[in-house]
Design a protein around this motif. Structure first.
Motif, short mmCIF file in Angstrom:
data_model
loop_
_atom_site.label_atom_id
_atom_site.label_comp_id
_atom_site.label_asym_id
_atom_site.label_seq_id
_atom_site.Cartn_x
_atom_site.Cartn_y
_atom_site.Cartn_z
N PHE A 165 43.31 44.00 42.38
CA PHE A 165 43.10 43.73 43.80
C PHE A 165 41.94 44.60 44.27
O PHE A 165 41.99 45.83 44.13
N ASP A 166 40.92 43.95 44.82
CA ASP A 166 39.71 44.65 45.24
C ASP A 166 39.25 44.17 46.60
O ASP A 166 39.72 43.13 47.10
N VAL A 167 38.29 44.91 47.16
CA VAL A 167 37.78 44.55 48.49
C VAL A 167 36.71 43.47 48.41
O VAL A 167 36.47 42.76 49.39
N ASP A 168 36.03 43.35 47.26
CA ASP A 168 34.93 42.39 47.16
C ASP A 168 34.70 42.01 45.71
O ASP A 168 35.38 42.50 44.80
N THR A 169 33.72 41.12 45.50
CA THR A 169 33.44 40.64 44.14
C THR A 169 32.81 41.72 43.26
O THR A 169 32.92 41.65 42.04
N ILE A 170 32.17 42.70 43.87
CA ILE A 170 31.63 43.81 43.09
C ILE A 170 32.78 44.57 42.43
O ILE A 170 32.73 44.92 41.24
N LYS A 419 41.62 32.83 45.66
CA LYS A 419 42.46 31.62 45.61
C LYS A 419 43.90 31.91 46.01
O LYS A 419 44.49 31.22 46.86
N TYR A 420 44.50 32.92 45.41
CA TYR A 420 45.92 33.19 45.66
C TYR A 420 46.12 34.01 46.93
O TYR A 420 47.08 33.79 47.67
N SER A 421 45.23 34.92 47.20
CA SER A 421 45.38 35.73 48.41
C SER A 421 45.24 34.87 49.68
O SER A 421 45.94 35.09 50.66
N GLU A 422 44.35 33.88 49.65
CA GLU A 422 44.20 33.01 50.81
C GLU A 422 45.42 32.11 50.99
O GLU A 422 45.91 31.95 52.11
N SER A 423 45.91 31.53 49.91
CA SER A 423 47.04 30.62 50.04
C SER A 423 48.32 31.36 50.42
O SER A 423 49.20 30.79 51.08
N LEU A 424 48.44 32.62 50.04
CA LEU A 424 49.63 33.41 50.35
C LEU A 424 49.45 34.35 51.53
O LEU A 424 50.37 35.08 51.89
N GLY A 425 48.26 34.34 52.11
CA GLY A 425 48.02 35.20 53.27
C GLY A 425 48.00 36.67 52.96
O GLY A 425 48.44 37.50 53.77
N MET A 440 40.93 39.00 43.77
CA MET A 440 41.87 39.22 42.67
C MET A 440 41.31 38.83 41.30
O MET A 440 40.42 38.00 41.18
N GLY A 441 41.89 39.45 40.28
CA GLY A 441 41.68 39.05 38.89
C GLY A 441 43.03 38.98 38.20
O GLY A 441 44.00 39.61 38.64
N SER A 442 43.10 38.20 37.13
CA SER A 442 44.33 38.05 36.36
C SER A 442 43.99 38.11 34.88
O SER A 442 42.98 37.55 34.45
N TYR A 443 44.86 38.78 34.09
CA TYR A 443 44.51 39.09 32.70
C TYR A 443 45.78 39.04 31.85
O TYR A 443 46.76 39.71 32.14
#
Length: 573
Positions: A165-170, A419-425, A440-443
């Motif tokens: 979980f991060d603040v931005d794409t960087i 994708k997931y943070s927007e759909s789940l608020g 977000m990232g998933s691994y």
């Protein structure tokens, strides 16, 4: 204290089980690592568990090293959470679904994006709490239509899944790179030969992803790779460089209709009209949800359904049925083409057809084709990469040539974005007090797949061969005459010295013939063996390198050092 063979439950088999096809499936059953409970469901026995625990220890150590925090989340989830992201329907039949006594819908977790995001939604409120790396090692459940190949395609398996979980794409890019490096260390420490490849993100979504693959004919994925550079991609994502094609110049005339009775396939038209496949347009009707689409590829190329699904922004596509094609096009498959398609039909074309001229295709009329068809002039389409890459085509990055081979997926990392943070608020307040979605990232890594892949890579006709880091034991001692005092004393001495050097030791002093014990030692995959036999009186023992199947008479004083050499060498496979 060393472990004694007779104290472990190791139900070895002399013959290959009839139901097993792949090397790992056969050997893991024969060596007593596992037993099948039901289709795609396996009980892991003591040797298998010891190997998996060593794999898990490596994974846990490397995840902790990048600052990840370990969780353990429920395997059973409320279906409403999955409905919020839309994946309750998108996952389809692969998801195990059930109801509790109050008739509420529940699912067995095939993965945990929703649950981890729900925790983040409730607990991560400020940019000051970011970044976060969370992970777990836990069972996953997927109702595979055709479980097969032992541990390679199952309905219950152990996964390390982590989420960032991060603040931005960087920040996401940095987290992704950390996982990429950690995964490479994990697979290297497990002794695997692997490659990272560009991958299709599928139902997971996100902007990009990478798979880690072990080359093996037992795999279910096809990989296109260039020996001349570092390009490698899953065939669902791969591109290539094609040799240029020179077409006869297009005239001013409209396409000509030609009677082709009974000629439906590309090969049949090639013979009937003397029109080479690379100058034909293959027209295919698919359904993307409830929407029909015509996909065009060169006659000698194959359509990638995965690429088409990506273009159409759906999870999957299916070939239209004969009745659907007839109703839509007024003709049967084999006589279809993009010239004058039905109004409103979406037409997408592979880029290999771009700038071509004077081609042939179906006429949308049974038993008729068109010749002299020039894209852009005679039909319109939206252009995409839609075709499946083949061996022998040019590398898109260098002057090399691609090779396509089968592989086993052992890990997959995704840039999910929002994708997931927007759909789940799931939002946080940035430094300016503005609410923004978590990035977000998933691994994921499959524990059993690491074990099975190692067996596929190194197993032989005598049994399992495992890298020392993931073998259930490092060395096995086989005293030929175990009841003799001198032999028993030497066995205890070797066991003590080896354990003092940090190795795990298995002693096979069963009341069995030496040949039986030697066969079992090779079958179960212990990397080194010391045989304490009649040479002991002369001050020597036999030390065997399991991977090389080399046995060397070694002075007693040098035996432990010899084992250390074998294990060090085997660890570098």
């Amino acid at each position: 204290m060393p472990t004694h063979f007779q104290d472990l439950f190791i139900p070895t088999l002399r013959e290959d089980p009839a139901e097993a096809e792949t090397r790992s499936h056969k050997l893991l059953l024969r060596a007593g690592y596992m037993r099948q409970l039901a289709s795609g469901i396996y009980s892991i026995l003591p040797l298998g568990q010891r190997a998996l625990l060593r794999i898990i220890a490596i994974v846990r150590e490397e995840m902790n090293a990048i600052g990840a925090q370990e969780f353990l989340l429920p395997a059973i989830h409320p279906a409403d959470l999955w409905r919020e992201t839309g994946r309750f329907d998108d996952m389809g039949e692969i998801m195990f679904r059930l109801k509790d006594r109050n008739r509420r819908d529940l699912v067995l977790g095939p993965t945990h994006e929703e649950v981890f995001t729900a925790i983040a939604r409730d607990e991560l409120r400020s940019y000051k709490q970011l970044p976060q790396i969370w992970y777990q090692i836990q069972n996953k459940f997927r109702d595979e239509a055709r479980p097969k190949s032992g541990l390679l395609r199952v309905r219950q398996f152990t996964m390390k899944d982590s989420y960032t979980f991060d603040v931005d794409t960087i920040g996401l890019d940095a987290a992704y790179d950390k996982h990429d490096a950690a995964y490479r260390r994990i697979f290297s420490r497990c002794g695997l030969q692997f490659v990272g490849v560009e991958a299709h993100s599928g139902a997971m979504g996100g902007s990009s992803s990478q798979e880690f693959m072990v080359r093996s004919n037992a795999g279910e994925d096809d990989i296109a790779a260039c020996p001349g550079c570092d390009y490698a991609a899953n065939l669902e994502k791969a591109t290539s460089r094609l040799d240029p094609v020179t077409d006869p110049a297009a005239g001013d005339d409209a396409p000509a209709e030609v009677h082709t009775p009974g000629q439906k396939t590309i090969a049949e038209i090639e013979v009937f009209l003397k029109w080479p496949a690379l100058r034909q347009i293959k027209s295919l009707i698919y359904m993307a949800g409830d929407k029909p689409v015509m996909a065009l590829v060169r006659g000698d190329h194959a359509l990638s359904e995965t690429k088409l699904a990506t273009v159409m922004n759906v999870t999957e596509v299916r070939p239209a049925r004969e009745d659907e094609i007839r109703e839509l096009m007024g003709a049967a498959a084999g006589s279809l083409g993009p010239v004058h398609p039905p109004e409103g039909l979406t037409v997408v074309a592979d880029e290999a057809l771009k700038d071509r001229s004077n081609m042939a295709c179906g006429a949308n009329k049974d038993d008729y084709h068109l010749t002299g068809v020039t894209p852009a002039r005679d039909f319109t389409a939206t252009w995409f990469d839609l075709r499946t890459v083949n061996s022998g085509e040019g590398c898109p990055r260098c002057a090399g040539t691609l090779e396509v081979y089968r592989a086993i997926e052992i890990g997959h990392i995704f840039k999910l974005g929002t994708k997931y943070s927007e759909s789940l608020g799931a939002t946080f307040l940035d430094a300016n007090g503005k609410a923004r979605p978590l990035v977000m990232g998933s691994y994921g890594i499959g524990m059993e797949r690491i074990l099975a892949s190692a067996v596929e890579l190194y197993g032989d006709d005598a049994g399992i061969v495992l890298p020392p880091a993931i073998a259930p034991f490092d060395v096995i001692l086989v005293p030929v005459k175990a009841k003799e005092e001198e032999t028993r004393s030497a066995t205890e001495r070797f066991a003590g010295e080896l354990e003092a050097a940090g190795f795990t030791v298995l002693v096979d002093d069963r009341n069995e013939r030496p040949g039986v014990r030697f066969k079992d030692a090779e079958l179960i995959g212990v990397p080194a063996r010391i045989t304490i036999g009649r040479g002991l009186a002369g001050g020597v023992v036999e030390v065997m390198d399991r991977r090389r199947r080399e046995t060397i008479e070694t002075p007693v004083a040098e035996a432990v050092a010899r084992v250390q050499e074998i294990l060090a060498r085997a660890g570098g496979v």
